[in-house]
Write an enzyme that holds these catalytic residues in place. Structure first.
Site: not given
Ligand code: CP3
Length: 344
Positions: A74, A24
């Site tokens: 994502d 992330r």
């Molecule tokens: O790592 C990176 O920088 C690359 C991008 C990336 C994102 N999500 C961007 C993101 C990657 C590799 C993911 C993987 C991801 N997404 C996982 C597996 C890894 C982990 O963290 O366990 C999962 C379970 C998700 C599903 C997901 N996406 C959730 C549960 C959420 C909401 C939780 C949160 O942090 O708000 C997201 C949103 C998300 N994916 C954000 C980002 C930068 C935040 C969104 C925003 O900008 O508002």
């Protein structure tokens, strides 16, 4: 190519200083990310607009000089591309339509139909492979079938993956069909990322730890093995990182059983244990607790050094044990990098 440090570690080389990137790394803790995210309007538009997705991928590379960039996207884009509804509720997380019956399952598109929706992601990869510095490795990724299935079955994130476990118990054939469709779609998606320029791919199984016993074999190990075998057949030189988060003692043997070139360790695993039981089979990635990016100070420095030392006798990529959180301080990230690169 040969001189990219991440690729050298993934080939099994023990480097004097471990290369480093951060899960992330493009995210809300960075003011420049928040600005681009505001410009995009919402999170999914950011994922599907190649110029903006490439921009946020590059931001942490410019600021910190990480050794790898991870494609900004994502894991839930796959259910979106299979035809499910997907949206993000600010402050809460993802919401999806649900798969709980055969008739829900029958609305899913075939795996090879995902390209219609995911073409912008491949374009992001192409932009990045042109624009990244030559020493920076480009990592593509997808969610593992089990983890993605937990969201498709519940329609949201769940603390214990209860709805997915319930479907697995009540209708094994339907549950297996969901896993199989996701396995095929993941192979198709990662192959297309590699064709577009991804040099490494990572499979995120964030909820692997809730699979126990035979379930872990059937739904964490087996799908990873199928995905990796199919990718290796088409792209034998592309390394694969597997992240069976919170697998605990099941981390041991995971690389051998699945064919992964590297396993990513979460921070519930002790580095000294993992050096003996996991790193013996090849490269490991991890595993500093992401809370240190919030708290910083001497504890961050001490723990970073302990991890670098624990893994110093084999191939290692330094990373966090899970994604950096929005409340992290960007200066603590710099302190972690400086500590890794100046140690020894
Ligand atoms: O790592 C990176 O920088 C690359 C991008 C990336 C994102 N999500 C961007 C993101 C990657 C590799 C993911 C993987 C991801 N997404 C996982 C597996 C890894 C982990 O963290 O366990 C999962 C379970 C998700 C599903 C997901 N996406 C959730 C549960 C959420 C909401 C939780 C949160 O942090 O708000 C997201 C949103 C998300 N994916 C954000 C980002 C930068 C935040 C969104 C925003 O900008 O508002």
């Amino acid at each position: 190519m040969a001189n990219k440090l991440i690729l050298r570690a993934l080939e099994g080389e023990t480097l004097p200083v471990p290369p480093i990137w951060m899960m992330r790394q493009a995210g809300r803790y960075l003011p420049e990310y928040r600005a681009t995210r505001a410009q995009a309007g919402d999170f999914l538009s950011l994922c599907y607009t190649p110029d903006l997705a490439a921009e946020v991928t590059l931001q942490p590379i410019r600021r910190y000089g990480f050794d790898a960039a991870i494609l900004f996207a994502d894991i839930l884009l796959i259910p979106d591309a299979l035809g499910m509804d997907l949206w993000f509720v600010t402050g809460e997380g993802p919401r999806l339509s649900t798969i709980t019956s055969e008739s829900d399952f029958n609305t899913l598109k075939p795996a090879d139909a995902i390209h219609d929706k995911l073409a912008p992601v491949y374009e992001t990869v192409r932009i990045l492979s042109r624009e990244l510095p030559e020493e920076t490795t480009l990592i593509g990724f997808a969610g593992a079938p089990w983890t993605v299935a937990t969201y498709m079955i519940a329609g949201r994130g769940t603390p214990d993956q209860g709805p997915a476990h319930a479907l697995k118990a009540e209708n094994r054939a339907l549950f297996q069909a969901v896993i199989d469709r996701l396995t095929e779609a993941t192979i198709t998606y990662l192959s297309a990322q590699i064709d577009a320029g991804a040099e490494v791919v990572k499979i995120f199984d964030s909820w692997a730890g809730s699979l126990k016993g035979q379930d872990f074999d059937d739904f964490a190990l087996e799908p990873a093995k199928r995905i990796i075998a199919a990718l290796k057949q088409k792209h034998p030189d592309i390394p694969v990182i597997a992240f069976p988060r919170e697998a605990g003692e099941r981390y041991e043997g995971f690389a051998k059983a699945t064919g992964a070139d590297c396993v990513a360790l979460d921070n519930s695993v002790d580095a000294a244990w993992a050096a003996v039981h996991v790193q013996k089979d090849g490269c490991v990635q991890g595993n500093l607790a992401s809370s240190h990016m919030v708290t910083g100070g001497q504890a961050l420095v001490d723990e970073t050094r302990r991890i670098v030392d624990a893994f110093s006798k084999g191939p290692h990529i330094f990373n966090l044990g899970h994604g950096i959180t929005p409340d992290a301080d960007p200066e603590n990230v710099q302190l972690m990098i400086d500590t890794v690169r100046s140690h020894r």
